[in-house]
Design a protein around this motif. Structure first.
Motif, PDB file in Angstrom:
ATOM      1  N   TRP A 199     -10.036   1.995  22.830  1.00 24.30           N
ATOM      2  CA  TRP A 199      -9.056   2.284  21.781  1.00 24.30           C
ATOM      3  C   TRP A 199      -8.725   3.772  21.855  1.00 24.30           C
ATOM      4  N   PHE A 200      -7.432   4.035  21.929  1.00 21.81           N
ATOM      5  CA  PHE A 200      -6.924   5.398  21.931  1.00 21.81           C
ATOM      6  C   PHE A 200      -6.083   5.593  20.678  1.00 21.81           C
ATOM      7  N   ARG A 201      -5.833   6.836  20.333  1.00 23.39           N
ATOM      8  CA  ARG A 201      -4.901   7.108  19.241  1.00 23.39           C
ATOM      9  C   ARG A 201      -4.054   8.322  19.601  1.00 23.39           C
ATOM     10  N   THR A 204     -16.607   1.300  14.929  1.00 24.71           N
ATOM     11  CA  THR A 204     -17.388   0.439  15.805  1.00 24.71           C
ATOM     12  C   THR A 204     -16.451  -0.407  16.649  1.00 24.71           C
ATOM     13  N   ILE A 205     -16.660  -0.369  17.955  1.00 24.99           N
ATOM     14  CA  ILE A 205     -15.891  -1.200  18.874  1.00 24.99           C
ATOM     15  C   ILE A 205     -16.739  -2.415  19.256  1.00 24.99           C
ATOM     16  N   SER A 206     -16.096  -3.566  19.334  1.00 28.85           N
ATOM     17  CA  SER A 206     -16.809  -4.785  19.701  1.00 28.85           C
ATOM     18  C   SER A 206     -15.822  -5.750  20.341  1.00 28.85           C
ATOM     19  N   ARG A 207     -16.345  -6.823  20.890  1.00 32.54           N
ATOM     20  CA  ARG A 207     -15.454  -7.812  21.493  1.00 32.54           C
ATOM     21  C   ARG A 207     -15.997  -9.211  21.264  1.00 32.54           C
ATOM     22  N   ASP A 208     -15.083 -10.158  21.301  1.00 28.39           N
ATOM     23  CA  ASP A 208     -15.412 -11.577  21.253  1.00 28.39           C
ATOM     24  C   ASP A 208     -14.732 -12.208  22.457  1.00 28.39           C
ATOM     25  N   ASN A 209     -15.511 -12.476  23.489  1.00 30.19           N
ATOM     26  CA  ASN A 209     -14.916 -13.002  24.724  1.00 30.19           C
ATOM     27  C   ASN A 209     -14.280 -14.367  24.502  1.00 30.19           C
ATOM     28  N   SER A 210     -14.858 -15.165  23.617  1.00 31.73           N
ATOM     29  CA  SER A 210     -14.307 -16.503  23.386  1.00 31.73           C
ATOM     30  C   SER A 210     -12.919 -16.441  22.744  1.00 31.73           C
ATOM     31  N   LYS A 211     -12.660 -15.355  22.014  1.00 34.85           N
ATOM     32  CA  LYS A 211     -11.351 -15.171  21.381  1.00 34.85           C
ATOM     33  C   LYS A 211     -10.462 -14.216  22.169  1.00 34.85           C
ATOM     34  N   LYS A 212     -10.988 -13.705  23.289  1.00 41.49           N
ATOM     35  CA  LYS A 212     -10.214 -12.789  24.152  1.00 41.49           C
ATOM     36  C   LYS A 212      -9.730 -11.582  23.344  1.00 41.49           C
ATOM     37  N   THR A 213     -10.597 -11.099  22.490  1.00 35.63           N
ATOM     38  CA  THR A 213     -10.211 -10.067  21.531  1.00 35.63           C
ATOM     39  C   THR A 213     -11.226  -8.938  21.509  1.00 35.63           C
ATOM     40  N   VAL A 214     -10.721  -7.716  21.397  1.00 39.13           N
ATOM     41  CA  VAL A 214     -11.568  -6.556  21.167  1.00 39.13           C
ATOM     42  C   VAL A 214     -11.173  -5.982  19.803  1.00 39.13           C
ATOM     43  N   TYR A 215     -12.168  -5.493  19.082  1.00 40.18           N
ATOM     44  CA  TYR A 215     -11.956  -5.014  17.725  1.00 40.18           C
ATOM     45  C   TYR A 215     -12.318  -3.536  17.609  1.00 40.18           C
ATOM     46  N   LEU A 216     -11.709  -2.905  16.629  1.00 47.73           N
ATOM     47  CA  LEU A 216     -12.137  -1.572  16.221  1.00 47.73           C
ATOM     48  C   LEU A 216     -12.292  -1.596  14.705  1.00 47.73           C
ATOM     49  N   GLN A 217     -13.539  -1.611  14.262  1.00 50.41           N
ATOM     50  CA  GLN A 217     -13.832  -1.543  12.837  1.00 50.41           C
ATOM     51  C   GLN A 217     -13.854  -0.088  12.429  1.00 50.41           C
ATOM     52  N   MET A 218     -13.015   0.263  11.484  1.00 50.31           N
ATOM     53  CA  MET A 218     -12.895   1.654  11.047  1.00 50.31           C
ATOM     54  C   MET A 218     -13.286   1.747   9.576  1.00 50.31           C
ATOM     55  N   ASN A 219     -14.354   2.463   9.308  1.00 55.10           N
ATOM     56  CA  ASN A 219     -14.844   2.647   7.950  1.00 55.10           C
ATOM     57  C   ASN A 219     -14.702   4.110   7.535  1.00 55.10           C
ATOM     58  N   SER A 239       0.999  15.247  20.364  1.00 53.69           N
ATOM     59  CA  SER A 239      -0.316  15.356  20.993  1.00 53.69           C
ATOM     60  C   SER A 239      -0.494  14.274  22.039  1.00 53.69           C
ATOM     61  N   GLN A 240      -1.460  14.495  22.915  1.00 49.11           N
ATOM     62  CA  GLN A 240      -1.784  13.484  23.911  1.00 49.11           C
ATOM     63  C   GLN A 240      -2.606  12.376  23.281  1.00 49.11           C
ATOM     64  N   ARG A 241      -2.593  11.231  23.931  1.00 43.42           N
ATOM     65  CA  ARG A 241      -3.437  10.134  23.470  1.00 43.42           C
ATOM     66  C   ARG A 241      -4.900  10.532  23.638  1.00 43.42           C
ATOM     67  N   GLU A 242      -5.664  10.228  22.613  1.00 46.19           N
ATOM     68  CA  GLU A 242      -7.083  10.587  22.568  1.00 46.19           C
ATOM     69  C   GLU A 242      -7.929   9.318  22.632  1.00 46.19           C
ATOM     70  N   LEU A 243      -8.939   9.325  23.498  1.00 46.07           N
ATOM     71  CA  LEU A 243      -9.862   8.196  23.554  1.00 46.07           C
ATOM     72  C   LEU A 243     -10.761   8.236  22.321  1.00 46.07           C
ATOM     73  N   VAL A 244     -10.746   7.173  21.575  1.00 44.52           N
ATOM     74  CA  VAL A 244     -11.521   7.080  20.339  1.00 44.52           C
ATOM     75  C   VAL A 244     -12.818   6.304  20.564  1.00 44.52           C
ATOM     76  N   ALA A 245     -12.725   5.183  21.258  1.00 46.47           N
ATOM     77  CA  ALA A 245     -13.899   4.339  21.484  1.00 46.47           C
ATOM     78  C   ALA A 245     -13.689   3.545  22.764  1.00 46.47           C
ATOM     79  N   LEU A 290      -8.922  -3.198  13.424  1.00 45.90           N
ATOM     80  CA  LEU A 290      -7.871  -3.432  14.397  1.00 45.90           C
ATOM     81  C   LEU A 290      -8.321  -4.502  15.379  1.00 45.90           C
ATOM     82  N   SER A 291      -7.372  -5.315  15.825  1.00 44.82           N
ATOM     83  CA  SER A 291      -7.648  -6.343  16.808  1.00 44.82           C
ATOM     84  C   SER A 291      -6.718  -6.176  17.995  1.00 44.82           C
ATOM     85  N   CYS A 292      -7.217  -6.547  19.149  1.00 50.21           N
ATOM     86  CA  CYS A 292      -6.434  -6.480  20.384  1.00 50.21           C
ATOM     87  C   CYS A 292      -6.713  -7.747  21.180  1.00 50.21           C
ATOM     88  N   VAL A 293      -5.668  -8.528  21.389  1.00 52.56           N
ATOM     89  CA  VAL A 293      -5.798  -9.777  22.136  1.00 52.56           C
ATOM     90  C   VAL A 293      -5.239  -9.581  23.543  1.00 52.56           C
TER      91      VAL A 293
END
Length: 121
Positions: free
Chosen positions: A36-38, A68-83, A43-49, A20-23
């Motif tokens: 990242w919540f789900r 795994t949550i991560s971010r790229d400041n240069s792209k103004k994006t936060v990611y959630l890698q879900m395996n 149900s209530q929103r749950e904090l995932v990462a 998942l990406s978030c700009v």
């Protein structure tokens, strides 16, 4: 309120991966705690990462070792890698930006519109 834009959801089989990406505009990703919540119906929103400015991370027990949550400041994006996705990961996933001075859960901060993740065979 700042509008965040999520993408990357979809329908996948158990055991698959998604990212998942978030700009966010400006320096939102760089200067805030990003989470990242789900939410599933009824149900209530749950904090995932959560990722803090100093790169400290938090994961819900249910996703630890798989997400795994991560971010790229240069792209103004936060990611959630879900395996190793499981059917119980099915939910609408929301990106959130909030000041680290605020509690990590609850409705504070700015939100995206949500992206649906469905894990099913």
């Amino acid at each position: 309120q700042v509008q965040l834009v999520e993408s990357g959801g979809g329908l996948v089989q158990p055991g698959s991966s998604l990212r998942l990406s978030c700009v966010a505009p400006g320096r939102i990703v760089e200067l805030n705690a990003m989470g990242w919540f789900r939410q599933v119906p009824g149900s209530q929103r749950e904090l995932v990462a959560r990722l803090q400015r100093d790169d400290t991370t938090y994961y819900a027990d249910s996703v630890k070792g798989r997400f795994t949550i991560s971010r790229d400041n240069s792209k103004k994006t936060v990611y959630l890698q879900m395996n190793s996705l499981k059917p119980e990961d099915t939910a609408v996933y929301y990106c959130n930006a909030r000041s680290e001075l605020l509690p990590p859960t609850g409705d504070s901060g700015s939100w995206g519109q949500g992206t649906q993740v469905t894990v099913s065979s």
